[in-house]
Enzyme design. Sequence first.
Site, short mmCIF file in Angstrom:
data_model
loop_
_atom_site.label_atom_id
_atom_site.label_comp_id
_atom_site.label_asym_id
_atom_site.label_seq_id
_atom_site.Cartn_x
_atom_site.Cartn_y
_atom_site.Cartn_z
N ASP A 145 0.84 -1.21 0.00
CA ASP A 145 0.00 0.00 0.00
C ASP A 145 0.87 1.25 0.00
O ASP A 145 0.57 2.24 -0.67
CB ASP A 145 -0.91 -0.02 1.24
CG ASP A 145 -1.64 -1.34 1.36
OD1 ASP A 145 -2.40 -1.67 0.45
OD2 ASP A 145 -1.39 -2.08 2.34
N HIS B 4 -4.83 -3.25 6.49
CA HIS B 4 -4.69 -3.48 5.03
C HIS B 4 -6.09 -3.83 4.52
O HIS B 4 -6.45 -5.00 4.36
CB HIS B 4 -3.70 -4.62 4.79
CG HIS B 4 -3.60 -5.01 3.34
ND1 HIS B 4 -3.18 -4.16 2.36
CD2 HIS B 4 -3.89 -6.18 2.71
CE1 HIS B 4 -3.20 -4.77 1.19
NE2 HIS B 4 -3.64 -6.01 1.38
P1 NAD Z 1 -2.88 -18.47 -4.22
O1 NAD Z 1 -4.22 -19.09 -4.05
O2 NAD Z 1 -2.28 -18.35 -5.57
O3 NAD Z 1 -1.83 -19.26 -3.31
C1 NAD Z 1 -2.08 -19.58 -1.99
C2 NAD Z 1 -1.37 -20.87 -1.71
O4 NAD Z 1 -1.49 -21.13 -0.32
C3 NAD Z 1 -1.97 -22.06 -2.45
O5 NAD Z 1 -0.96 -22.73 -3.19
C4 NAD Z 1 -2.53 -22.95 -1.33
O6 NAD Z 1 -2.40 -24.33 -1.61
C5 NAD Z 1 -1.63 -22.52 -0.16
N1 NAD Z 1 -2.21 -22.79 1.16
C6 NAD Z 1 -3.49 -22.72 1.55
N2 NAD Z 1 -3.61 -23.07 2.84
C7 NAD Z 1 -2.36 -23.33 3.29
C8 NAD Z 1 -1.82 -23.75 4.53
N3 NAD Z 1 -2.62 -23.99 5.58
N4 NAD Z 1 -0.49 -23.93 4.64
C9 NAD Z 1 0.31 -23.72 3.57
N5 NAD Z 1 -0.14 -23.34 2.36
C10 NAD Z 1 -1.46 -23.15 2.22
O7 NAD Z 1 -2.94 -17.06 -3.48
P2 NAD Z 1 -1.91 -15.85 -3.60
O8 NAD Z 1 -2.33 -14.96 -4.70
O9 NAD Z 1 -0.52 -16.36 -3.56
O10 NAD Z 1 -2.27 -15.05 -2.26
C11 NAD Z 1 -1.99 -15.59 -0.98
C12 NAD Z 1 -2.57 -14.70 0.10
O11 NAD Z 1 -1.92 -13.42 0.10
C13 NAD Z 1 -4.07 -14.39 -0.06
O12 NAD Z 1 -4.69 -14.42 1.21
C14 NAD Z 1 -4.06 -12.97 -0.62
O13 NAD Z 1 -5.28 -12.30 -0.35
C15 NAD Z 1 -2.91 -12.39 0.15
N6 NAD Z 1 -2.35 -11.13 -0.36
C16 NAD Z 1 -1.97 -10.20 0.55
C17 NAD Z 1 -1.41 -9.01 0.14
C18 NAD Z 1 -1.00 -7.95 1.14
O14 NAD Z 1 -0.67 -6.83 0.73
N7 NAD Z 1 -0.99 -8.22 2.45
C19 NAD Z 1 -1.22 -8.78 -1.23
C20 NAD Z 1 -1.62 -9.75 -2.15
C21 NAD Z 1 -2.19 -10.93 -1.70
C1 LMR Z 2 -3.91 -6.49 -2.48
O1 LMR Z 2 -3.95 -5.46 -1.81
O2 LMR Z 2 -3.61 -6.49 -3.68
C2 LMR Z 2 -4.15 -7.81 -1.80
O3 LMR Z 2 -4.47 -7.65 -0.46
C3 LMR Z 2 -5.13 -8.65 -2.52
C4 LMR Z 2 -6.54 -8.16 -2.31
O4 LMR Z 2 -7.39 -8.95 -1.92
O5 LMR Z 2 -6.79 -6.98 -2.57
#
Ligand code: NAD
Ligand code: LMR
Length: 323
Positions: free
Chosen positions: A159, A187
């Site tokens: 962010d 967030h």
């Molecule tokens: P994705 O679905 O591509 O990958 C998630 C992975 O986590 C999958 O491979 C799944 O099998 C695995 N997984 C699920 N449960 C699990 C567990 N208990 N232990 C280990 N692995 C597990 O998702 P992504 O796009 O990589 O996003 C992951 C997370 O990050 C989401 O919650 C998303 O919203 C979050 N995210 C946060 C931010 C931020 O700024 N904080 C930014 C982008 C995404």
């Molecule tokens: C983001 O900010 O891109 C991530 O937290 C994914 C979402 O759910 O917005």
Amino acid sequence: MKEPLRITVTGAAGQIGYAMLFRIAAGEMLGIDQPIILQLLEIPPAMNALDGVVMELQDCAFPLLRRVVPTSQPEEAFSGADFVLLVGARPRGPGMERKDLLEANGAIFTGQGKAINDYASKSVKVLVVGNPANTNCLIAAHNARDLPPEQFSSMTILDHNRATALLAERTSVHIDAVENLAVWGNHSATMFPELLSATVGGTPALELVDFEWYRDQFIPTVQQRGAEIIRARGSSSAASAANAAIEHMRLWSLGTNTVTSMGTVSRGDYDIAEGIVYSFPVSCSGGKIEIDKTRTLDDFCVDRLRLTEKELLEERDAIKHLL
Ligand code: NAD
Ligand code: LMR
């Protein structure tokens, strides 16, 4: 040569994992003189995909990468970990808020907090990326009973970077001219990207942009950027999230004088309720996150700080059975 450090990444076969692991193995997180061991956690149905990622890591012949351990066992994944990136969790889809994931994802962080407590290095640094990141971080920190909560942090550098890029574009400067911007709170759609203390090339940002643009366009655009990316890509941000996670860990471990934004357990600074994981303006030194406590905030800022604090208190209430 330095001893290798152990880095655990959960959700390693997911989209963020794929965008992150190769850069970590190339030395972008801890430096090009720091050998590493990658310990990669996935759930059993994703182990085949993870094997493919491991093959690709091997095929890069990274000089710093001493070993890769793919596993579905948390005790093996967190064993001796110096750095943990908790990415594994469900992402939201179109029309969802991040807190709609609390029920699906919250429980993951209970077990992983306990396993980090029992198996990781006592000085481990844990970054929570999986959403809703602040409250998942709170759950993990609470369940790691013997570790100081300061060793847990949630990600808002994405962010912070979004806000920096938007302000730089509006004022027609390069990114590095923007300083002292901060993202406060959750967030989520209530986060507060603050410009009152920000400068652009040394000039106060609010002398260079209209207050109406700040309030009606800048703040909502940063708050809604994640959702905008989901609408455009059909899935949530991955490369920019991976980039932010690497930056977060690099700054936390190697230090920075410049202000960035990170979620950390509130100790009551700026009158924010103690115990919630709240994003503050921070710098890092000696492996510690230090809140910038010098800001003077006006009523507009204080109202925004309160709004996002209220949401975090409600989220904490919703998962109190996990604490
Ligand atoms: P994705 O679905 O591509 O990958 C998630 C992975 O986590 C999958 O491979 C799944 O099998 C695995 N997984 C699920 N449960 C699990 C567990 N208990 N232990 C280990 N692995 C597990 O998702 P992504 O796009 O990589 O996003 C992951 C997370 O990050 C989401 O919650 C998303 O919203 C979050 N995210 C946060 C931010 C931020 O700024 N904080 C930014 C982008 C995404
Ligand atoms: C983001 O900010 O891109 C991530 O937290 C994914 C979402 O759910 O917005």
